[in-house]
Motif scaffolding. Structure first.
Motif, mmCIF file in Angstrom:
data_model
loop_
_atom_site.group_PDB
_atom_site.id
_atom_site.type_symbol
_atom_site.label_atom_id
_atom_site.label_comp_id
_atom_site.label_asym_id
_atom_site.label_seq_id
_atom_site.Cartn_x
_atom_site.Cartn_y
_atom_site.Cartn_z
ATOM 1 N N TRP A 1 0.839 -1.210 0.000
ATOM 2 C CA TRP A 1 0.000 0.000 0.000
ATOM 3 C C TRP A 1 0.871 1.257 0.000
ATOM 4 C CZ3 TRP A 1 -3.299 -2.746 -1.741
ATOM 5 C CH2 TRP A 1 -4.133 -3.638 -1.089
ATOM 6 N N GLU A 2 2.001 1.209 0.703
ATOM 7 C CA GLU A 2 2.881 2.361 0.735
ATOM 8 C C GLU A 2 3.434 2.666 -0.656
ATOM 9 O OE1 GLU A 2 4.903 5.668 1.855
ATOM 10 O OE2 GLU A 2 3.310 4.598 2.907
ATOM 11 N N LEU A 3 3.759 1.631 -1.418
ATOM 12 C CA LEU A 3 4.195 1.838 -2.797
ATOM 13 C C LEU A 3 3.058 2.408 -3.637
ATOM 14 C CD1 LEU A 3 6.323 -1.376 -3.468
ATOM 15 C CD2 LEU A 3 7.152 0.956 -3.113
ATOM 16 N N PHE A 4 1.839 1.930 -3.426
ATOM 17 C CA PHE A 4 0.679 2.489 -4.122
ATOM 18 C C PHE A 4 0.577 3.984 -3.860
ATOM 19 C CE2 PHE A 4 -2.679 -0.875 -5.334
ATOM 20 C CZ PHE A 4 -1.705 -1.795 -5.707
ATOM 21 N N ARG A 5 0.695 4.374 -2.601
ATOM 22 C CA ARG A 5 0.533 5.787 -2.252
ATOM 23 C C ARG A 5 1.667 6.635 -2.815
ATOM 24 N NH1 ARG A 5 -1.463 3.364 2.722
ATOM 25 N NH2 ARG A 5 0.658 3.402 3.599
ATOM 26 N N GLN A 6 2.863 6.080 -2.865
ATOM 27 C CA GLN A 6 4.007 6.833 -3.362
ATOM 28 C C GLN A 6 3.996 6.990 -4.881
ATOM 29 O OE1 GLN A 6 7.889 5.519 -2.104
ATOM 30 N NE2 GLN A 6 7.240 5.211 -0.004
ATOM 31 N N GLN B 1 2.647 5.733 -23.282
ATOM 32 C CA GLN B 1 3.479 6.936 -23.110
ATOM 33 C C GLN B 1 2.603 8.189 -23.076
ATOM 34 O OE1 GLN B 1 6.567 7.129 -26.083
ATOM 35 N NE2 GLN B 1 7.404 5.140 -25.528
ATOM 36 N N PRO B 2 2.980 9.177 -22.273
ATOM 37 C CA PRO B 2 4.274 9.326 -21.594
ATOM 38 C C PRO B 2 4.368 8.649 -20.231
ATOM 39 C CG PRO B 2 2.981 11.287 -21.250
ATOM 40 C CD PRO B 2 2.153 10.396 -22.140
ATOM 41 N N ILE B 3 3.341 7.892 -19.793
ATOM 42 C CA ILE B 3 3.409 7.207 -18.508
ATOM 43 C C ILE B 3 4.511 6.159 -18.560
ATOM 44 C CG2 ILE B 3 2.157 5.831 -16.817
ATOM 45 C CD1 ILE B 3 -0.415 7.019 -17.911
ATOM 46 N N GLN B 4 5.283 6.088 -17.508
ATOM 47 C CA GLN B 4 6.357 5.110 -17.410
ATOM 48 C C GLN B 4 6.187 4.284 -16.142
ATOM 49 O OE1 GLN B 4 10.223 6.894 -17.832
ATOM 50 N NE2 GLN B 4 9.571 8.248 -19.492
ATOM 51 N N GLY B 5 6.763 3.101 -16.177
ATOM 52 C CA GLY B 5 6.728 2.248 -15.003
ATOM 53 C C GLY B 5 7.649 2.757 -13.906
ATOM 54 N N LEU B 6 7.805 1.965 -12.871
ATOM 55 C CA LEU B 6 8.639 2.356 -11.743
ATOM 56 C C LEU B 6 10.100 2.486 -12.162
ATOM 57 C CD1 LEU B 6 7.192 -0.028 -8.997
ATOM 58 C CD2 LEU B 6 6.561 2.362 -9.451
ATOM 59 N N ASP B 7 10.811 3.399 -11.500
ATOM 60 C CA ASP B 7 12.254 3.501 -11.756
ATOM 61 C C ASP B 7 12.966 2.333 -11.069
ATOM 62 O OD1 ASP B 7 12.542 4.136 -9.032
ATOM 63 O OD2 ASP B 7 12.590 6.279 -9.420
ATOM 64 N N GLU B 8 14.271 2.240 -11.290
ATOM 65 C CA GLU B 8 15.015 1.074 -10.808
ATOM 66 C C GLU B 8 14.931 0.918 -9.297
ATOM 67 O OE1 GLU B 8 19.553 -0.804 -10.976
ATOM 68 O OE2 GLU B 8 19.042 1.015 -12.097
ATOM 69 N N LYS B 9 15.062 2.005 -8.581
ATOM 70 C CA LYS B 9 14.999 1.929 -7.119
ATOM 71 C C LYS B 9 13.643 1.422 -6.649
ATOM 72 C CE LYS B 9 15.403 4.751 -2.928
ATOM 73 N NZ LYS B 9 15.653 6.127 -2.382
ATOM 74 N N ALA B 10 12.572 1.952 -7.237
ATOM 75 C CA ALA B 10 11.229 1.534 -6.841
ATOM 76 C C ALA B 10 10.960 0.090 -7.248
ATOM 77 C CB ALA B 10 10.189 2.463 -7.445
ATOM 78 N N ARG B 11 11.508 -0.333 -8.385
ATOM 79 C CA ARG B 11 11.342 -1.732 -8.803
ATOM 80 C C ARG B 11 12.020 -2.673 -7.814
ATOM 81 N NH1 ARG B 11 12.532 0.215 -13.989
ATOM 82 N NH2 ARG B 11 14.629 -0.698 -13.894
ATOM 83 N N GLN B 12 13.175 -2.275 -7.324
ATOM 84 C CA GLN B 12 13.853 -3.094 -6.327
ATOM 85 C C GLN B 12 13.029 -3.180 -5.046
ATOM 86 O OE1 GLN B 12 17.693 -1.261 -5.904
ATOM 87 N NE2 GLN B 12 18.515 -2.156 -7.795
ATOM 88 N N GLN B 13 12.429 -2.054 -4.662
ATOM 89 C CA GLN B 13 11.562 -2.060 -3.484
ATOM 90 C C GLN B 13 10.365 -2.979 -3.705
ATOM 91 O OE1 GLN B 13 10.763 2.144 -3.216
ATOM 92 N NE2 GLN B 13 12.375 2.483 -1.688
ATOM 93 N N LEU B 14 9.788 -2.908 -4.913
ATOM 94 C CA LEU B 14 8.645 -3.763 -5.217
ATOM 95 C C LEU B 14 9.040 -5.237 -5.188
ATOM 96 C CD1 LEU B 14 5.719 -4.177 -6.144
ATOM 97 C CD2 LEU B 14 6.508 -3.874 -8.503
ATOM 98 N N ASP B 15 10.197 -5.563 -5.733
ATOM 99 C CA ASP B 15 10.663 -6.952 -5.712
ATOM 100 C C ASP B 15 10.775 -7.461 -4.280
ATOM 101 O OD1 ASP B 15 10.795 -7.120 -8.437
ATOM 102 O OD2 ASP B 15 12.963 -6.807 -8.569
ATOM 103 N N GLU B 16 11.314 -6.633 -3.401
ATOM 104 C CA GLU B 16 11.447 -7.023 -2.005
ATOM 105 C C GLU B 16 10.073 -7.238 -1.358
ATOM 106 O OE1 GLU B 16 13.697 -3.891 -0.273
ATOM 107 O OE2 GLU B 16 15.559 -4.386 -1.351
ATOM 108 N N VAL B 17 9.133 -6.349 -1.678
ATOM 109 C CA VAL B 17 7.787 -6.469 -1.115
ATOM 110 C C VAL B 17 7.098 -7.730 -1.638
ATOM 111 C CG1 VAL B 17 5.471 -5.442 -1.143
ATOM 112 C CG2 VAL B 17 7.479 -4.009 -0.691
ATOM 113 N N ILE B 18 7.213 -8.002 -2.922
ATOM 114 C CA ILE B 18 6.593 -9.194 -3.505
ATOM 115 C C ILE B 18 7.127 -10.452 -2.842
ATOM 116 C CG2 ILE B 18 6.537 -10.602 -5.602
ATOM 117 C CD1 ILE B 18 6.165 -8.014 -7.191
ATOM 118 N N GLN B 19 8.437 -10.507 -2.629
ATOM 119 C CA GLN B 19 9.031 -11.674 -1.990
ATOM 120 C C GLN B 19 8.589 -11.778 -0.529
ATOM 121 O OE1 GLN B 19 13.278 -11.692 -2.529
ATOM 122 N NE2 GLN B 19 13.130 -11.388 -4.750
ATOM 123 N N ARG B 20 8.570 -10.652 0.171
ATOM 124 C CA ARG B 20 8.200 -10.658 1.584
ATOM 125 C C ARG B 20 6.750 -11.098 1.781
ATOM 126 N NH1 ARG B 20 8.342 -5.006 4.395
ATOM 127 N NH2 ARG B 20 9.982 -4.829 2.839
#
Length: 297
Positions: free
Chosen positions: A244-249, A273-292
């Motif tokens: 949810w925190e990633l959603f809000r951010q 476009q011009p909408i883009q997906g998460l940047d690298e830092k946010a993708r890493q955070q998402l990966d950690e959340v998905i695994q957790r």
């Protein structure tokens, strides 16, 4: 149609068009989980970025692959003329309901918004859900205006923004609106982090971004809340707080688009476009959340 969990799937796309295979996979994923309804072409479905032909095809695919589950599609557009065309196309595709936000470039007045819903509902033979999303439309409904619109024919539901996490405040908000609308018009909660609170406060349905990709956990929250297990619903939602925190951010659309890629659904890029997906830092955070949270499948 307007109770339980309504899954809002992504419409994976690039500048060449919709990734139809990935879109169908998402529809089937929701259908296999037996959600209560599927809302294609919502804000998560990027309806505003699609041509009329793309919307028609997406609506048709959604109905064809929903395995009998009711489908609602978004019909919002800048001009009432176009909204009416999208409504006609949706009905021809066999959808069970339509979703309409007061999309605008020039700020709309209350009179203009009422006129939009009055005109569109006259043309419908299926129910309409009023989409109250001031974050994207920049129009804020007063409850009194929602009450007036709810008296129109074919209004079936109102999709409201997030409610307070405080139960008494959330219940007061829902009760205040319910006192102004007919009993047959259902109230739906949006803002996924607010869903458990909204359902516990008396909302009838969760219009869910998460449910469009992860329907099973979304159903568990919904079923708990609607069967009176309020604490269980809140506990399940609280477990998802890192998500949810990633959603809000970053917005639910960007997070879910990146999560879909993480699950191997579609290819990158998958947003218009011009909408883009998460940047690298946010993708890493998402990966950690998905695994957790064990959301790898």
């Amino acid at each position: 149609m307007f109770t339980g969990l309504s899954a809002f799937p992504l419409t994976p796309m690039n500048e060449s068009g919709i990734d139809e295979e990935a879109f169908i996979r998402l529809i089937q994923r929701a259908a296999d989980a037996k959600v209560d309804s599927i809302s294609a072409l919502g804000s998560t479905g990027s309806y505003a970025y699609l041509t009329r032909e793309e919307r028609k095809r997406a609506a048709t695919f959604a109905v064809q692959h929903a395995n009998g589950i009711p489908v609602m599609v978004g019909i919002g557009s800048l001009r009432t003329r176009d909204v009416l065309q999208f409504a006609e196309d949706a009905q021809e595709a066999g959808v069970s309901a339509v979703l309409l936000a007061p999309v605008s470039y020039q700020p709309l007045t209350e009179r203009e918004v009422y006129s939009l819903y009055e005109t569109v509902t006259r043309s419908l033979s299926i129910p309409l859900c009023v989409y109250d999303n001031p974050r994207v439309t920049h129009f804020t409904f007063r409850d009194e205006l929602l009450g007036e619109i709810a008296q129109l024919p074919n209004i079936g539901s109102i999709k409201i923004p997030p409610v307070s996490s405080n139960h008494d405040e959330a219940k007061a908000r829902v009760d205040q609106l319910r006192a102004l609308i007919p009993s047959h018009v259902k109230i739906g909660i949006s803002g996924d982090w607010s869903a458990a609170a909204g359902l516990n406060a008396g909302c009838d349905i969760w219009y869910s971004v998460l449910g469009g990709l992860y329907p099973e956990i979304s159903l568990r929250i919904t079923r708990a809340a609607l069967t009176g297990s309020a604490e269980e619903a809140l506990a399940l939602s609280e477990q998802l707080e890192p998500l949810w925190e990633l959603f809000r951010q970053h917005g639910g659309l960007r997070v879910i688009a990146s999560a879909a890629l993480r699950l191997g659904i579609g290819s990158n890029p998958n947003l218009p476009q011009p909408i883009q997906g998460l940047d690298e830092k946010a993708r890493q955070q998402l990966d950690e959340v998905i695994q957790r949270l064990a959301l790898q499948s």
